[in-house]
Design a protein around this motif. Structure first.
Motif, PDB file in Angstrom:
ATOM      1  N   GLN A 192     108.966  70.840  54.896  1.00 49.12           N
ATOM      2  CA  GLN A 192     108.419  72.113  54.437  1.00 49.12           C
ATOM      3  C   GLN A 192     107.980  71.983  52.993  1.00 49.12           C
ATOM      4  N   THR A 193     106.880  72.659  52.646  1.00 46.17           N
ATOM      5  CA  THR A 193     106.330  72.574  51.300  1.00 46.17           C
ATOM      6  C   THR A 193     106.922  73.645  50.388  1.00 46.17           C
ATOM      7  N   SER A 194     106.744  73.425  49.084  1.00 46.16           N
ATOM      8  CA  SER A 194     107.069  74.450  48.099  1.00 46.16           C
ATOM      9  C   SER A 194     105.973  75.508  48.108  1.00 46.16           C
ATOM     10  N   LYS A 195     106.215  76.610  47.407  1.00 42.68           N
ATOM     11  CA  LYS A 195     105.260  77.715  47.425  1.00 42.68           C
ATOM     12  C   LYS A 195     103.902  77.304  46.867  1.00 42.68           C
ATOM     13  N   LEU A 199     105.097  70.107  46.206  1.00 40.12           N
ATOM     14  CA  LEU A 199     106.295  69.382  46.624  1.00 40.12           C
ATOM     15  C   LEU A 199     106.575  69.666  48.091  1.00 40.12           C
ATOM     16  N   PHE A 200     107.337  68.784  48.720  1.00 42.69           N
ATOM     17  CA  PHE A 200     107.846  69.097  50.049  1.00 42.69           C
ATOM     18  C   PHE A 200     109.233  68.500  50.217  1.00 42.69           C
ATOM     19  N   VAL A 201     110.015  69.124  51.082  1.00 43.17           N
ATOM     20  CA  VAL A 201     111.381  68.681  51.342  1.00 43.17           C
ATOM     21  C   VAL A 201     111.484  68.229  52.790  1.00 43.17           C
ATOM     22  N   PHE A 212     110.019  65.419  47.732  1.00 42.71           N
ATOM     23  CA  PHE A 212     108.940  64.474  47.468  1.00 42.71           C
ATOM     24  C   PHE A 212     107.775  65.167  46.772  1.00 42.71           C
ATOM     25  N   ASP A 213     107.029  64.387  46.001  1.00 42.00           N
ATOM     26  CA  ASP A 213     105.737  64.816  45.481  1.00 42.00           C
ATOM     27  C   ASP A 213     104.713  64.659  46.603  1.00 42.00           C
ATOM     28  N   ILE A 214     103.942  65.693  46.869  1.00 37.61           N
ATOM     29  CA  ILE A 214     103.067  65.680  48.038  1.00 37.61           C
ATOM     30  C   ILE A 214     101.858  64.757  47.851  1.00 37.61           C
ATOM     31  N   ASP A 215     101.473  64.484  46.612  1.00 34.64           N
ATOM     32  CA  ASP A 215     100.321  63.617  46.367  1.00 34.64           C
ATOM     33  C   ASP A 215     100.691  62.140  46.354  1.00 34.64           C
ATOM     34  N   THR A 216     101.806  61.810  45.700  1.00 35.00           N
ATOM     35  CA  THR A 216     102.187  60.400  45.526  1.00 35.00           C
ATOM     36  C   THR A 216     103.260  59.934  46.498  1.00 35.00           C
ATOM     37  N   LEU A 217     103.922  60.872  47.180  1.00 31.12           N
ATOM     38  CA  LEU A 217     105.066  60.602  48.056  1.00 31.12           C
ATOM     39  C   LEU A 217     106.246  59.995  47.290  1.00 31.12           C
ATOM     40  N   GLU A 218     106.301  60.242  45.990  1.00 27.06           N
ATOM     41  CA  GLU A 218     107.446  59.793  45.201  1.00 27.06           C
ATOM     42  C   GLU A 218     108.670  60.631  45.544  1.00 27.06           C
ATOM     43  N   ALA A 233     114.565  74.105  53.598  1.00 22.62           N
ATOM     44  CA  ALA A 233     113.517  74.985  53.077  1.00 22.62           C
ATOM     45  C   ALA A 233     113.711  75.186  51.587  1.00 22.62           C
ATOM     46  N   LEU A 234     112.597  75.352  50.874  1.00 25.02           N
ATOM     47  CA  LEU A 234     112.606  75.540  49.430  1.00 25.02           C
ATOM     48  C   LEU A 234     112.403  77.007  49.095  1.00 25.02           C
ATOM     49  N   SER A 235     113.228  77.513  48.175  1.00 25.17           N
ATOM     50  CA  SER A 235     113.071  78.890  47.740  1.00 25.17           C
ATOM     51  C   SER A 235     111.753  79.062  47.000  1.00 25.17           C
ATOM     52  N   PRO A 236     111.034  80.166  47.265  1.00 24.51           N
ATOM     53  CA  PRO A 236     109.761  80.388  46.568  1.00 24.51           C
ATOM     54  C   PRO A 236     109.927  80.920  45.151  1.00 24.51           C
ATOM     55  N   VAL A 237     111.127  81.337  44.767  1.00 21.40           N
ATOM     56  CA  VAL A 237     111.319  81.961  43.446  1.00 21.40           C
ATOM     57  C   VAL A 237     112.403  81.290  42.606  1.00 21.40           C
TER      58      VAL A 237
END
Length: 324
Positions: A192-195, A199-201, A212-218, A233-237
């Motif tokens: 799932q991505t951040s708002k 980022l995604f988790v 992870f960073d969504i562009d570099t996959l770091e 899941a990542l909190s939006p706030v």
């Protein structure tokens, strides 16, 4: 924190997802039914009937006009959110494991399982004009099965998580795989991505969730538990991440709930420290989702229930002490 319990499925929940405004919550299960609920009071608004097997993946577009679903009946289906009418259906050679709308809502990505002598593949389809057309692009997959899909920013990247723990990234402008990493040593169950979409988790069967960073996959952070993680899941706030999972059904005992095996567990995003748990489910948690305003979250479990938890004021007021 007293939850609203939504009871509308006869078998275990596979996926829950909010629409952008957060007033609607969609749920799918192994009982071939897709339900839509008012998230505020838990009233069931309607159902999407048509699948003939377990529904593995659902997603709703940005404007809450269309719903896409894929299932074990070897079909991908498009629905009208307002009426529940099926707008289109495409047959596949094997079960559809994931389905996801692009950010713009004009395209969908979905993947099929490696089964029935068929290879696992990722398809991209155009859904403009309230129709489900044949896919305009197919991305071949090497060895493992795709278990999770994400769109990157501006609909130019596609990220897939695999059963063997790998994560691959495709540049859709070139229809080419541009990055591949293996940070997990077991199946990735959810992504799932951040708002803001940067980022995604991931949630993995190797008892960890990773950021992870969504562009570099770091790989930026790692959240460790003592059991398989089925969803994160990542909190939006807030800088919070919630994890849910548990033992597989065949290993579950009647004492597991008391041992805390099925809690939703909250970690600080940066410091990787667990600071809270929410009990309730009588089986593993299969899917988690934060409300877009960050004031509540929902969980769907192996027990067939969806639980909507509204946070107490103490959670909203709490500030993590980072020291001096």
């Amino acid at each position: 924190m007293k939850p609203i319990i939504l009871q509308g499925h006869e078998r275990s929940i596979t996926k829950i997802v909010y629409n952008r405004e957060g007033d609607l919550l969609f749920s799918s299960a192994k009982d071939k039914t897709i339900n839509v609920w008012f998230s505020l009071n838990g009233e069931r608004l309607g159902t999407f009937d048509g699948h003939n097997g377990a529904v593995w993946g659902i997603d709703v577009d940005w404007q809450t006009t269309k719903l896409v679903s894929g299932g074990a009946d070897n079909t991908i289906r498009l629905w009208d959110c307002l009426t529940g009418v099926e707008l289109g259906c495409l047959s596949t050679q094997s079960a559809v494991r994931t389905s996801k709308f692009s950010y713009s809502g004009t395209s969908i990505a979905y993947s099929t399982d490696a089964a029935l002598k068929q290879n696992c593949e990722i398809f991209l389809g155009d859904v403009r004009g309230d129709n489900l057309r044949n896919p305009y692009m197919t991305l071949p997959v090497r060895d493992s099965k795709v278990t999770a899909l994400l769109w990157g920013e501006v609909d130019e990247l596609l990220i897939a998580g695999f059963e063997n723990g790998e994560i691959s990234q495709w540049d859709l402008r070139m229809a080419k795989e541009v990055n591949n990493i293996c940070e997990h040593n077991n199946s990735i169950n959810d992504m799932q991505t951040s708002k803001d979409g940067t980022l995604f988790v991931t949630a993995s069967k190797d008892n960890t969730a990773k950021l992870f960073d969504i562009d570099t996959l770091e790989c930026l952070k790692c959240y460790k538990t003592e059991r398989p993680v089925n969803s994160a899941a990542l909190s939006p706030v807030y800088e919070h991440v919630v994890l849910g999972g548990g033992q597989e059904a065949r290993d579950v005992t009647t004492t597991s709930t008391r041992a805390g095996k099925f809690d939703a567990r909250f970690f600080h995003l940066i410091f990787e420290e667990e600071f809270g748990r929410v009990k309730g489910h009588f089986g593993p948690i299969n899917s988690l989702a934060f409300h877009p305003d960050g004031k509540s979250f929902s969980s769907g479990g192996e027990d067939g229930f969806v639980r909507v938890h509204t946070f107490d004021q103490s959670y909203l007021d709490y500030r993590f002490d980072v020291g001096s």
